[in-house]
Design a protein around this motif. Structure first.
Motif, PDB file in Angstrom:
ATOM      1  N   ASN A   1      69.013 104.196  85.069  1.00  0.00           N
ATOM      2  CA  ASN A   1      69.229 102.866  84.501  1.00  0.00           C
ATOM      3  C   ASN A   1      69.139 102.843  82.980  1.00  0.00           C
ATOM      4  OD1 ASN A   1      69.939 101.213  86.603  1.00  0.00           O
ATOM      5  ND2 ASN A   1      67.822 100.893  87.253  1.00  0.00           N
ATOM      6  N   ALA A   2      68.258 103.677  82.438  1.00  0.00           N
ATOM      7  CA  ALA A   2      68.034 103.654  80.999  1.00  0.00           C
ATOM      8  C   ALA A   2      69.315 103.990  80.215  1.00  0.00           C
ATOM      9  CB  ALA A   2      66.929 104.637  80.627  1.00  0.00           C
ATOM     10  N   LEU A   3      70.217 104.721  80.872  1.00  0.00           N
ATOM     11  CA  LEU A   3      71.447 105.109  80.177  1.00  0.00           C
ATOM     12  C   LEU A   3      72.588 104.129  80.419  1.00  0.00           C
ATOM     13  CD1 LEU A   3      71.420 108.954  80.829  1.00  0.00           C
ATOM     14  CD2 LEU A   3      70.647 107.698  78.804  1.00  0.00           C
ATOM     15  N   MET A   4      72.310 103.069  81.173  1.00  0.00           N
ATOM     16  CA  MET A   4      73.394 102.136  81.484  1.00  0.00           C
ATOM     17  C   MET A   4      73.268 100.843  80.694  1.00  0.00           C
ATOM     18  SD  MET A   4      74.492 102.753  85.365  1.00  0.00           S
ATOM     19  CE  MET A   4      72.971 102.807  86.256  1.00  0.00           C
ATOM     20  N   GLN A   5      74.347 100.027  80.807  1.00  0.00           N
ATOM     21  CA  GLN A   5      74.393  98.786  80.031  1.00  0.00           C
ATOM     22  C   GLN A   5      73.528  97.699  80.650  1.00  0.00           C
ATOM     23  OE1 GLN A   5      78.500  97.694  79.982  1.00  0.00           O
ATOM     24  NE2 GLN A   5      79.122  99.585  78.977  1.00  0.00           N
ATOM     25  N   ARG A   6      73.130  96.746  79.802  1.00  0.00           N
ATOM     26  CA  ARG A   6      72.416  95.561  80.291  1.00  0.00           C
ATOM     27  C   ARG A   6      73.451  94.568  80.820  1.00  0.00           C
ATOM     28  NH1 ARG A   6      66.964  95.811  78.718  1.00  0.00           N
ATOM     29  NH2 ARG A   6      66.884  94.253  80.364  1.00  0.00           N
ATOM     30  N   ALA A   7      73.004  93.665  81.711  1.00  0.00           N
ATOM     31  CA  ALA A   7      73.926  92.685  82.282  1.00  0.00           C
ATOM     32  C   ALA A   7      74.299  91.621  81.249  1.00  0.00           C
ATOM     33  CB  ALA A   7      73.303  92.039  83.504  1.00  0.00           C
ATOM     34  N   GLY A   8      73.340  91.284  80.376  1.00  0.00           N
ATOM     35  CA  GLY A   8      73.606  90.274  79.363  1.00  0.00           C
ATOM     36  C   GLY A   8      73.722  88.873  79.933  1.00  0.00           C
ATOM     37  N   SER A   9      73.175  88.658  81.129  1.00  0.00           N
ATOM     38  CA  SER A   9      73.226  87.330  81.741  1.00  0.00           C
ATOM     39  C   SER A   9      71.952  87.137  82.550  1.00  0.00           C
ATOM     40  CB  SER A   9      74.455  87.231  82.649  1.00  0.00           C
ATOM     41  OG  SER A   9      74.362  86.094  83.474  1.00  0.00           O
ATOM     42  N   ASP A  10      71.448  85.888  82.575  1.00  0.00           N
ATOM     43  CA  ASP A  10      70.219  85.575  83.309  1.00  0.00           C
ATOM     44  C   ASP A  10      70.499  85.084  84.701  1.00  0.00           C
ATOM     45  OD1 ASP A  10      68.094  86.180  81.855  1.00  0.00           O
ATOM     46  OD2 ASP A  10      67.663  84.157  81.116  1.00  0.00           O
ATOM     47  N   TYR A  11      71.667  84.473  84.845  1.00  0.00           N
ATOM     48  CA  TYR A  11      72.020  83.843  86.116  1.00  0.00           C
ATOM     49  C   TYR A  11      73.406  84.353  86.477  1.00  0.00           C
ATOM     50  CZ  TYR A  11      72.678  80.194  89.596  1.00  0.00           C
ATOM     51  OH  TYR A  11      72.896  79.521  90.773  1.00  0.00           O
ATOM     52  N   PRO A  12      73.631  84.737  87.747  1.00  0.00           N
ATOM     53  CA  PRO A  12      74.889  85.380  88.124  1.00  0.00           C
ATOM     54  C   PRO A  12      76.138  84.588  87.731  1.00  0.00           C
ATOM     55  CG  PRO A  12      73.352  85.301  89.979  1.00  0.00           C
ATOM     56  CD  PRO A  12      72.704  84.563  88.861  1.00  0.00           C
ATOM     57  N   LEU A  13      77.180  85.327  87.334  1.00  0.00           N
ATOM     58  CA  LEU A  13      78.447  84.697  86.945  1.00  0.00           C
ATOM     59  C   LEU A  13      79.397  84.590  88.137  1.00  0.00           C
ATOM     60  CD1 LEU A  13      78.875  86.763  83.658  1.00  0.00           C
ATOM     61  CD2 LEU A  13      78.122  84.381  83.843  1.00  0.00           C
ATOM     62  N   VAL A  14      79.305  85.575  89.043  1.00  0.00           N
ATOM     63  CA  VAL A  14      80.154  85.561  90.238  1.00  0.00           C
ATOM     64  C   VAL A  14      79.249  85.466  91.468  1.00  0.00           C
ATOM     65  CG1 VAL A  14      81.894  86.823  91.563  1.00  0.00           C
ATOM     66  CG2 VAL A  14      81.876  86.985  89.064  1.00  0.00           C
ATOM     67  N   HIS A  15      79.525  84.487  92.324  1.00  0.00           N
ATOM     68  CA  HIS A  15      78.704  84.252  93.519  1.00  0.00           C
ATOM     69  C   HIS A  15      79.548  84.477  94.768  1.00  0.00           C
ATOM     70  CE1 HIS A  15      75.349  82.100  91.343  1.00  0.00           C
ATOM     71  NE2 HIS A  15      76.290  82.183  90.420  1.00  0.00           N
ATOM     72  N   LEU A  16      79.158  85.457  95.582  1.00  0.00           N
ATOM     73  CA  LEU A  16      79.946  85.770  96.773  1.00  0.00           C
ATOM     74  C   LEU A  16      79.186  85.387  98.033  1.00  0.00           C
ATOM     75  CD1 LEU A  16      80.061  88.653  94.697  1.00  0.00           C
ATOM     76  CD2 LEU A  16      82.251  88.545  95.879  1.00  0.00           C
ATOM     77  N   PHE A  17      79.669  84.370  98.717  1.00  0.00           N
ATOM     78  CA  PHE A  17      79.005  83.877  99.923  1.00  0.00           C
ATOM     79  C   PHE A  17      79.681  84.471 101.156  1.00  0.00           C
ATOM     80  CE2 PHE A  17      78.103  80.839  96.612  1.00  0.00           C
ATOM     81  CZ  PHE A  17      76.762  80.553  96.811  1.00  0.00           C
ATOM     82  N   ASP A  18      78.917  85.260 101.913  1.00  0.00           N
ATOM     83  CA  ASP A  18      79.450  86.001 103.047  1.00  0.00           C
ATOM     84  C   ASP A  18      79.176  85.236 104.340  1.00  0.00           C
ATOM     85  OD1 ASP A  18      80.593  88.015 104.476  1.00  0.00           O
ATOM     86  OD2 ASP A  18      79.391  89.605 103.579  1.00  0.00           O
ATOM     87  N   GLU A  19      80.173  84.575 104.853  1.00  0.00           N
ATOM     88  CA  GLU A  19      80.098  83.804 106.092  1.00  0.00           C
ATOM     89  C   GLU A  19      78.849  82.920 106.197  1.00  0.00           C
ATOM     90  OE1 GLU A  19      81.186  85.723 109.664  1.00  0.00           O
ATOM     91  OE2 GLU A  19      82.636  87.055 108.699  1.00  0.00           O
ATOM     92  N   PRO A  20      78.726  81.922 105.300  1.00  0.00           N
ATOM     93  CA  PRO A  20      77.600  80.993 105.439  1.00  0.00           C
ATOM     94  C   PRO A  20      77.684  80.252 106.777  1.00  0.00           C
ATOM     95  CG  PRO A  20      79.034  80.349 103.591  1.00  0.00           C
ATOM     96  CD  PRO A  20      79.642  81.556 104.213  1.00  0.00           C
ATOM     97  N   GLN A  21      76.533  79.917 107.316  1.00  0.00           N
ATOM     98  CA  GLN A  21      76.500  79.220 108.608  1.00  0.00           C
ATOM     99  C   GLN A  21      76.894  77.758 108.400  1.00  0.00           C
ATOM    100  OE1 GLN A  21      75.445  80.620 111.725  1.00  0.00           O
ATOM    101  NE2 GLN A  21      75.810  82.485 110.553  1.00  0.00           N
ATOM    102  N   PHE A  22      78.036  77.387 108.888  1.00  0.00           N
ATOM    103  CA  PHE A  22      78.460  75.978 108.804  1.00  0.00           C
ATOM    104  C   PHE A  22      78.250  75.319 110.160  1.00  0.00           C
ATOM    105  CE2 PHE A  22      81.480  77.521 105.369  1.00  0.00           C
ATOM    106  CZ  PHE A  22      80.754  76.954 104.335  1.00  0.00           C
ATOM    107  N   ASN A  23      77.455  74.261 110.164  1.00  0.00           N
ATOM    108  CA  ASN A  23      77.135  73.575 111.399  1.00  0.00           C
ATOM    109  C   ASN A  23      77.344  72.079 111.156  1.00  0.00           C
ATOM    110  OD1 ASN A  23      75.776  72.200 113.400  1.00  0.00           O
ATOM    111  ND2 ASN A  23      74.020  73.562 113.411  1.00  0.00           N
ATOM    112  N   THR A  24      78.247  71.480 111.900  1.00  0.00           N
ATOM    113  CA  THR A  24      78.570  70.066 111.626  1.00  0.00           C
ATOM    114  C   THR A  24      77.434  69.124 112.007  1.00  0.00           C
ATOM    115  OG1 THR A  24      79.659  70.015 113.768  1.00  0.00           O
ATOM    116  CG2 THR A  24      81.086  70.188 111.835  1.00  0.00           C
ATOM    117  N   GLN A  25      76.453  69.640 112.789  1.00  0.00           N
ATOM    118  CA  GLN A  25      75.394  68.762 113.270  1.00  0.00           C
ATOM    119  C   GLN A  25      74.340  68.411 112.221  1.00  0.00           C
ATOM    120  OE1 GLN A  25      74.817  66.927 116.215  1.00  0.00           O
ATOM    121  NE2 GLN A  25      77.000  67.334 115.984  1.00  0.00           N
ATOM    122  N   ASP A  26      74.027  69.375 111.339  1.00  0.00           N
ATOM    123  CA  ASP A  26      72.861  69.155 110.474  1.00  0.00           C
ATOM    124  C   ASP A  26      73.187  68.582 109.085  1.00  0.00           C
ATOM    125  OD1 ASP A  26      73.846  71.330 109.104  1.00  0.00           O
ATOM    126  OD2 ASP A  26      72.346  72.732 109.848  1.00  0.00           O
ATOM    127  N   GLY A  27      74.452  68.499 108.735  1.00  0.00           N
ATOM    128  CA  GLY A  27      74.793  67.877 107.460  1.00  0.00           C
ATOM    129  C   GLY A  27      74.706  68.788 106.252  1.00  0.00           C
TER     130      GLY A  27
END
Lengths: 249, 213
Positions: B104-130
């Motif tokens: 890691n010491a030889l690699m770059q820093r992210a330069g961001s505190d909060y993710p820029l790209v958010h990938l949601f993998d099959e979130p549970q969608f349930n019409t009952q709970d809102g």
């Protein structure tokens, strides 16, 4: 300013982000609710707020003072009290003893024999006052083991109140309760609101929508929505769900 | 100004083993998303969706090509900071361990505190709970804050399509390792492999939208 505040809380366990940039504010005299699906990070969030876990980043403020990083007992003494999801009562004693053991006046006496405690009328009177707040004064001298599940939950709340908190955190108070016991618990919480600032984590959305002044929805370790029950209910998908009845109650 | 996400000439080839290099699976992707957006992703099981997510977050290494998030090559960023650029919300909450040959010491820093790209993998969608409503509002908020949101859904009920149509501005269809970007919902429905994949849901949905005679 809010009585209790969490600012930009971040918590990782290993390589997994459990809480991501959570900010919450609980106003004095209100019931604040936290809800979210299983595994959303609610319990970890609760542990960070009440001091069982230290956040990696961010801070927790109570009455303007930074409390994150302080030991949990110290936070409790400052007036932050919590109930636990697991029942932790002394079953081989009477109801009132559970409360007496949690009174600050008892803890100051440290290791004095219980016989002496029971002759201390000031301590008993104080414990009775606390039991009365949860409707259990009449059961004070009954065996703790004889209480129903719903009454045990009320006793747990009394134990948390014995510490004379300014803010009371309840962790899934309805868990394991049937419909009737849940209804009685709702009445109790509403009564306690007159005296305490209350924060509850709850997955029973109807219970929360009925009682809370404001609700924060936590998912993926983040606050994905917040507002009054009416504001949260004003959403096409919520109106289509089973929750719709509760929000229009 | 660099794109939010630039996936260029990316391929990942899985082979039978270390000695038998016969390919068993191959994923190819080449696309770019310039601006913040909500992107719907779908495709049959085993088509390479999760592998693509893992390549974008840098938890899996490509055989060739590269992934850049806001101009940073994700595979050259410190492993403990890659999720500050792109984060994968797993269905099962499992996290794949990063493997890297470089410290890691030889690699770059992210330069961001909060993710820029958010990938949601099959979130549970349930019409009952809102919760669907809260989740969709959260995706919109992320986008409004200038982030890129991927929503991977395996539509098996009609309301899943309704969600995708409501919230996604563009789509990516993954089929047998082939990644096809599509400009909008109409484009998705015009894409033959996507039509075949959605099959009955489309006819059911059309029937539901048709006014009762």
């Amino acid at each position: 300013m809010a009585l209790f505040e969490a600012r930009n809380i971040h918590k990782r366990f290993g390589s997994r982000v459990v809480l991501e940039n959570i900010s919450l504010a609980f106003e004095e005299g209100q019931i604040s609710g936290i809800m979210g699906p299983n595994g959303a990070g609610k319990s970890t969030c609760f542990h960070v707020l009440t001091g069982q876990h230290k956040p990696d980043r961010g801070e927790v403020l109570f009455d303007g003072q930074r409390i994150s990083g302080l030991p949990p007992q110290r936070i409790a003494r400052m007036g932050v009290s919590r109930s636990f999801q697991l029942m932790n009562l002394f079953d081989d004693t009477v109801v009132i003893e559970n409360v007496m053991l949690a009174l600050p006046a008892f803890r100051e006496r440290r290791l004095k024999a219980m016989s002496a405690v029971f002759s201390d009328t000031a301590l008993i009177d104080r414990a009775l006052v606390v039991l009365d707040q949860v409707g259990l004064a009449v059961r004070a001298w009954d065996a703790a083991a004889s209480l129903s599940y719903g009454d045990r939950r009320a006793l747990e709340i009394a134990v948390a109140l014995a510490a004379e908190p300014r803010i009371l955190f309840l962790d899934e108070p309805t868990s394991g309760l049937g419909a009737e016991a849940t209804r009685r618990l709702a009445l109790l919480v509403r009564r306690l609101r007159e005296r305490y600032t209350i924060v509850m984590i709850e997955h029973d959305m109807r219970f929360l929508f009925e009682l809370a002044d404001r609700i924060s929805v936590i998912h993926w370790g983040q606050v994905i929505a917040e507002g009054t029950p009416a504001q949260l209910g004003d959403n096409k998908w919520v109106r289509r769900s089973a929750l719709a009845e509760a929000t229009h109650a | 100004m660099s794109a939010m996400l630039d996936v260029s000439n990316l391929s990942k080839i899985y082979t039978r083993g270390r000695f038998d290099r016969t390919p068993t699976f191959r994923l190819d992707a080449d696309f770019s998303i310039e601006e913040p957006a909500i992107v719907g992703m779908m495709g049959p099981n085993g088509s390479g969706k999760t592998t693509l997510f893992e390549l974008i977050t840098g938890s899996n290494s490509p055989t060739s090509g590269k992934v850049e998030v806001c101009g940073r090559d994700i595979h050259r960023v410190r492993t403990d900071e890659r999720d500050r650029l792109a984060i994968h919300y797993h269905q099962s909450y499992q996290v794949r361990h990063f493997r890297s040959l470089r410290p890691n010491a030889l690699m770059q820093r992210a330069g961001s505190d909060y993710p820029l790209v958010h990938l949601f993998d099959e979130p549970q969608f349930n019409t009952q709970d809102g919760y669907i409503g809260f989740m969709l509002d959260f995706f919109r908020r992320l986008r409004a804050e200038g982030r890129l949101v991927f929503l991977c859904v395996h539509p098996n009920e009609r309301f899943h399509l309704e969600i995708l149509e409501e919230i996604c501005e563009r789509f990516i269809f993954v089929n047998k390792g082939v990644v096809t970007p599509l400009p909008d919902y109409a484009g998705l429905l015009a894409h033959e492999p996507a039509r075949a994949y959605l099959g009955n849901l489309l006819t059911e949905r059309a029937a539901a939208l048709e006014p009762a005679a």
